[in-house]
Design an enzyme around this catalytic site. Sequence first.
Site, mmCIF file in Angstrom:
data_model
loop_
_atom_site.group_PDB
_atom_site.id
_atom_site.type_symbol
_atom_site.label_atom_id
_atom_site.label_comp_id
_atom_site.label_asym_id
_atom_site.label_seq_id
_atom_site.Cartn_x
_atom_site.Cartn_y
_atom_site.Cartn_z
ATOM 1 N N GLU A 105 30.610 -6.897 -12.723
ATOM 2 C CA GLU A 105 29.340 -7.888 -12.939
ATOM 3 C C GLU A 105 28.355 -7.632 -11.948
ATOM 4 O O GLU A 105 28.281 -7.202 -10.776
ATOM 5 C CB GLU A 105 29.758 -9.411 -12.568
ATOM 6 C CG GLU A 105 30.834 -9.750 -13.540
ATOM 7 C CD GLU A 105 31.380 -11.142 -13.172
ATOM 8 O OE1 GLU A 105 32.435 -11.712 -13.596
ATOM 9 O OE2 GLU A 105 30.881 -11.795 -12.035
ATOM 10 N N CYS A 118 22.235 -8.851 -7.244
ATOM 11 C CA CYS A 118 23.534 -9.076 -6.598
ATOM 12 C C CYS A 118 24.405 -8.174 -7.268
ATOM 13 O O CYS A 118 24.829 -7.896 -8.441
ATOM 14 C CB CYS A 118 24.129 -10.355 -6.877
ATOM 15 S SG CYS A 118 25.990 -10.309 -6.097
ATOM 16 N N CYS A 125 39.381 -6.691 -6.483
ATOM 17 C CA CYS A 125 39.178 -6.741 -5.130
ATOM 18 C C CYS A 125 40.666 -6.651 -4.494
ATOM 19 O O CYS A 125 41.672 -7.443 -5.172
ATOM 20 C CB CYS A 125 38.417 -7.719 -4.327
ATOM 21 S SG CYS A 125 38.464 -7.790 -2.565
ATOM 22 N N CYS A 129 41.092 -13.504 -0.761
ATOM 23 C CA CYS A 129 40.528 -14.765 -0.207
ATOM 24 C C CYS A 129 40.896 -15.857 -1.093
ATOM 25 O O CYS A 129 40.817 -15.457 -2.407
ATOM 26 C CB CYS A 129 39.166 -14.435 -0.024
ATOM 27 S SG CYS A 129 38.863 -12.856 0.811
ATOM 28 N N CYS A 132 38.378 -17.328 -3.586
ATOM 29 C CA CYS A 132 37.542 -16.463 -4.630
ATOM 30 C C CYS A 132 38.084 -15.853 -5.877
ATOM 31 O O CYS A 132 39.396 -15.459 -5.725
ATOM 32 C CB CYS A 132 37.239 -15.070 -3.633
ATOM 33 S SG CYS A 132 36.359 -13.823 -4.646
ATOM 34 N N GLY A 180 34.243 -7.198 -5.087
ATOM 35 C CA GLY A 180 34.692 -6.084 -4.317
ATOM 36 C C GLY A 180 34.527 -6.077 -2.927
ATOM 37 O O GLY A 180 33.572 -6.888 -2.633
ATOM 38 N N LEU A 235 32.347 -15.388 6.874
ATOM 39 C CA LEU A 235 33.377 -15.953 7.824
ATOM 40 C C LEU A 235 34.031 -17.196 7.499
ATOM 41 O O LEU A 235 35.367 -17.089 7.464
ATOM 42 C CB LEU A 235 32.323 -16.820 8.939
ATOM 43 C CG LEU A 235 32.804 -17.105 10.250
ATOM 44 C CD1 LEU A 235 33.324 -16.093 11.137
ATOM 45 C CD2 LEU A 235 31.604 -17.977 11.063
ATOM 46 N N ASN A 311 31.767 -22.774 -5.170
ATOM 47 C CA ASN A 311 31.856 -22.521 -6.743
ATOM 48 C C ASN A 311 33.162 -22.663 -7.342
ATOM 49 O O ASN A 311 33.911 -21.556 -7.393
ATOM 50 C CB ASN A 311 30.950 -21.489 -7.265
ATOM 51 C CG ASN A 311 30.285 -21.487 -8.311
ATOM 52 O OD1 ASN A 311 30.726 -22.334 -9.428
ATOM 53 N ND2 ASN A 311 29.299 -20.627 -8.391
ATOM 54 N N CYS A 354 30.872 -15.453 -8.560
ATOM 55 C CA CYS A 354 31.620 -14.218 -8.502
ATOM 56 C C CYS A 354 32.978 -13.993 -9.392
ATOM 57 O O CYS A 354 33.914 -14.697 -9.225
ATOM 58 C CB CYS A 354 31.999 -14.060 -7.205
ATOM 59 S SG CYS A 354 32.718 -12.581 -6.641
#
Length: 371
Positions: A105, A118, A125, A129, A132, A180, A235, A311, A354
């Site tokens: 995307e 972006c 990926c 995480c 995510c 990614g 972070l 999100n 994302c």
Amino acid sequence: MSLPAPNMAATPVPSRINILGLSRAALEAEVTALGLPKFRARQLWRWVWRHGLTSFDEMSDLGKPVRDQFAELFTADRPAVSRRLQSVDGTIKWLLRFADGHEAESVYIPDKDRGTLCISSQVGCTLTCSFCHTGTQKLVRNLTVDEICGQVLLAMDELADWPAGKPDRRLTNIVLMGMGEPLFNYDHVATAMRITMSNEGIGLSKRRITLSTSGVVPEIFRTGEELGVNLAISLHAVRDELRNELVPINRKYPLEVLVDACRRYPGLSNARRITWEYVMLDGVNDSDDDAKALIKLIRGIPSKINLIPFNPWPGSVYTCSSKTRIDRFSKIVMNAGYASPVRTPRGQDILAACGQLKSASERARRQSTRV
Ligand code: SAH
Ligand code: SF4
């Protein structure tokens, strides 16, 4: 009586090179290998990167034989768009499909004084995480240079931003914050950013490019040294125990090592600060103590802190911190002298978080094949 089939085993047509993937030096090598003078590479470069050429016939200052020669050797193909969504706030999201069918995307976010694109650096990926959505996608590969640059060109085509560098341009900034981990694809990302920064092309300043990493420490220094772009660090936690869970690469490069690498990032000053991204997860990382520990952790490093409202996505175990909590967190950080803007969620009506659009599209496809 049937006639014998004609012999169809013709010589294979050599596949053309996507010119969007060639560095300036590589383009010169290709052009001189054709027996053409080097200045032809310069002309071609300007057409592709300054004027957004898509067909070699557009090159009005070159004779037809040379144009044909280029058209036989090169393409300037952008990634295909499998979906395009536009939000009421002007945000545009493209789901791109590459030649092998893989998808990623990019998102364009217009603001009063800037327009930020972006872009993605990988399909999926390898990291996982926990908050995510991209991290849940199984399929992973690095994007090639032409696929990374292609995202920029595609956006510029749609925004009518040619010739590059015109005063009222709509794309003014690039952030590597899509799908990614860019520092796991350093070579391709670096070449693509060098191309994007080239003065004879798009000419985007390194100060207008921000690379976000989850903390791939061994590549941080050369990102600053070789590219000089702004650095953002995902972070999200200020204690190793929690960060191991949220951002698992922390097990390999713990906070102390990461912060030390950031302290040594080349070119840091008050005008060029590290951005610390901090996603606000309700009851997980959003206490007053977390805010105070954050200030302590980054002490002495020119910094800004970007608080990101979480999100949510289908199946995520977290919820976003309340507005009062985010404001309180932000105030503590601000009182310590750091800018701490809260990122305004954009394009919420078009699944702009994302990885969401890609997953939604894959779900739809799985469902339709089941039917
Ligand atoms: N892999 C890189 C760049 C892509 S992620 C990195 O991790 O930095 C870009 C940013 O979006 C990161 O700060 C990431 O932590 C954040 N992000 C990912 N999922 C999110 C979500 N659901 N809500 C809010 N921010 C998210
Ligand atoms: Fe990968 Fe970044 Fe998502 Fe982590 S936050 S899974 S590194 S894209």
